[in-house]
Design an enzyme around this catalytic site. Structure first.
Site, PDB file in Angstrom:
ATOM      1  N   CYS A   1       0.841  -1.207   0.000  1.00 41.29           N
ATOM      2  CA  CYS A   1       0.000   0.000   0.000  1.00 41.29           C
ATOM      3  C   CYS A   1       0.870   1.249   0.000  1.00 41.29           C
ATOM      4  CB  CYS A   1      -0.934  -0.014   1.201  1.00 41.29           C
ATOM      5  SG  CYS A   1      -1.995   1.440   1.286  1.00 41.29           S
TER       6      CYS A   1
ATOM      7  N   CYS B   1      -0.445   4.114   2.170  1.00 42.93           N
ATOM      8  CA  CYS B   1      -0.224   3.906   3.615  1.00 42.93           C
ATOM      9  C   CYS B   1       1.244   4.134   3.973  1.00 42.93           C
ATOM     10  CB  CYS B   1      -0.570   2.476   4.039  1.00 42.93           C
ATOM     11  SG  CYS B   1      -2.034   1.805   3.276  1.00 42.93           S
ATOM     12  N   ASP B   2       2.156   3.611   3.178  1.00 40.69           N
ATOM     13  CA  ASP B   2       3.550   3.511   3.619  1.00 40.69           C
ATOM     14  C   ASP B   2       4.550   4.350   2.822  1.00 40.69           C
ATOM     15  OD1 ASP B   2       2.785   1.692   5.600  1.00 40.69           O
ATOM     16  OD2 ASP B   2       2.866   0.017   4.197  1.00 40.69           O
TER      17      ASP B   2
END
Ligand code: NDP
Length: 314
Positions: free
Chosen positions: A138, A141-142
């Protein structure tokens, strides 16, 4: 088959952000929800590390800790949370039948599906070992953790193209590893990737190994036409080769798209079966965020509460 016959007003299948949020709302509405946690209690967030984009945690939070908080909040209002895996459903009648672990049957007036989706992985040992330590599925997300660094992303669909351009805004350089001599992504997305100066597309390349002991230190790739190998000097490795919604058990009952995402009436969580509501990544292939999953979990509980109320079930 069933030894135990139990009837509940509201059964929640799945225990990610959608399931727990549905549980909090359903419990507070006195629906006395029972939750069946599934194979991965806590869902996809239990395999991530820092979560910094969920509102309410100004310092960020570890994914597993966040899901413990969700669980504690659902339990505080009386959700009955159980180990188990739903192995089949029967949505023929107004009362829905759910079989757990192939042996225990529960009937329910309303069902909230929150079974989530699973990222697809390449299947390399090194990819699995470094998952959460430089390997991620992701970018939204990261990606932030790799600001100013060099990263690689594998995949050639719209998700990979979108995530590559997202990463390019944060990172110094992005290698995009594409296994064929062309991308699957829409032409518009392909052009965007090709026209981004700090993305280098490696066509006809496959990943052999993610290198590193405790964190990612490089990625070994091979040109599948020439056999030539090289090491990409990166600190992050993103996998974007698709997701699979966990919806197989609903196949003959709930309308779904060709990939298996459950269809809901726009603006609601209603499925084609009255009293069965779908939330989270099982029905959302676009946003796939914890906060959006939690939002649709809330909607599902409110939809279930109104459905039961209209039926005179109190
Ligand atoms: P897709 O299934 O469309 O693409 C997966 C990609 O991963 C393909 O390019 C495939 O390669 C590649 N791949 C699969 N397995 C491997 C492997 N083992 N090694 C290397 N590469 C691999 O998934 P997406 O998540 O990209 O998209 C899912 C759906 O969502 C699509 O319909 C897409 O259009 C849609 N979507 C739309 C967006 C938008 O409109 N903004 C944004 C994101 C997704 P190959 O091509 O060789 O098979």
């Amino acid at each position: 088959m069933s030894e135990t016959k139990e009837h509940v007003k509201c059964l929640i299948i799945g225990s990610g952000p959608a399931g727990y949020t549905a549980a909090i709302y359903a419990a507070r509405a006195d629906l006395k929800p029972v939750m069946i946690q599934g194979l991965q209690p806590g869902g996809q967030l239990t395999i991530t590390t820092d979560v910094e984009n969920y509102p309410g945690y100004p310092e960020g939070v570890q994914g597993p800790k966040m899901m413990e908080d969700f669980k504690a909040q659902a339990e505080r209002f009386g959700t009955d949370i159980r180990w188990g895996y739903v192995t089949s459903v029967d949505f023929t009648g107004p009362v829905h039948k759910i079989v757990i672990d192939e042996k225990t049957e529960i009937t329910a007036d309303s069902v909230i599906i929150a079974t989530g989706a699973s990222a697809k992985w390449l299947g390399l040992e090194s990819e699995n070992r470094l998952n959460g330590f430089g390997v991620s599925a992701c970018a939204v997300c990261d990606g932030f953790f790799f600001k100013g660094q060099d990263v690689a992303i594998v995949g050639a669909g719209d998700t990979a193209a979108e995530e590559a351009t997202y990463l390019a805004k944060l990172c110094k350089k992005v290698y995009m590893i594409v296994r064929r001599d062309e991308m699957r992504a829409s032409k518009a997305m392909q052009h965007r990737v090709e026209n981004t100066a700090n993305i280098e597309i490696l066509y006809n390349h496959e990943t052999k190994e993610v290198m590193g002991d405790k964190t990612v230190t490089g990625v070994k790739v091979v040109n599948n036409k020439s056999g030539e190998e090289k090491v990409l000097d990166v600190t992050g490795f993103f996998v974007a080769i698709g997701h699979q919604p966990n919806t197989d058990i609903f196949k003959s009952w709930i309308d779904m798209d060709e990939t298996g995402y459950l269809k809901t009436t726009p603006g609601s969580t209603k499925t084609n079966i009255p009293g069965v509501f779908a939330s989270g990544d099982a029905q959302d292939h676009i946003y796939r965020q914890a906060v959006t999953a939690a939002g649709t979990g809330c909607m599902a509980a409110i939809d279930a509460e109104r459905y039961l109320s209209d039926k005179g079930i109190h």
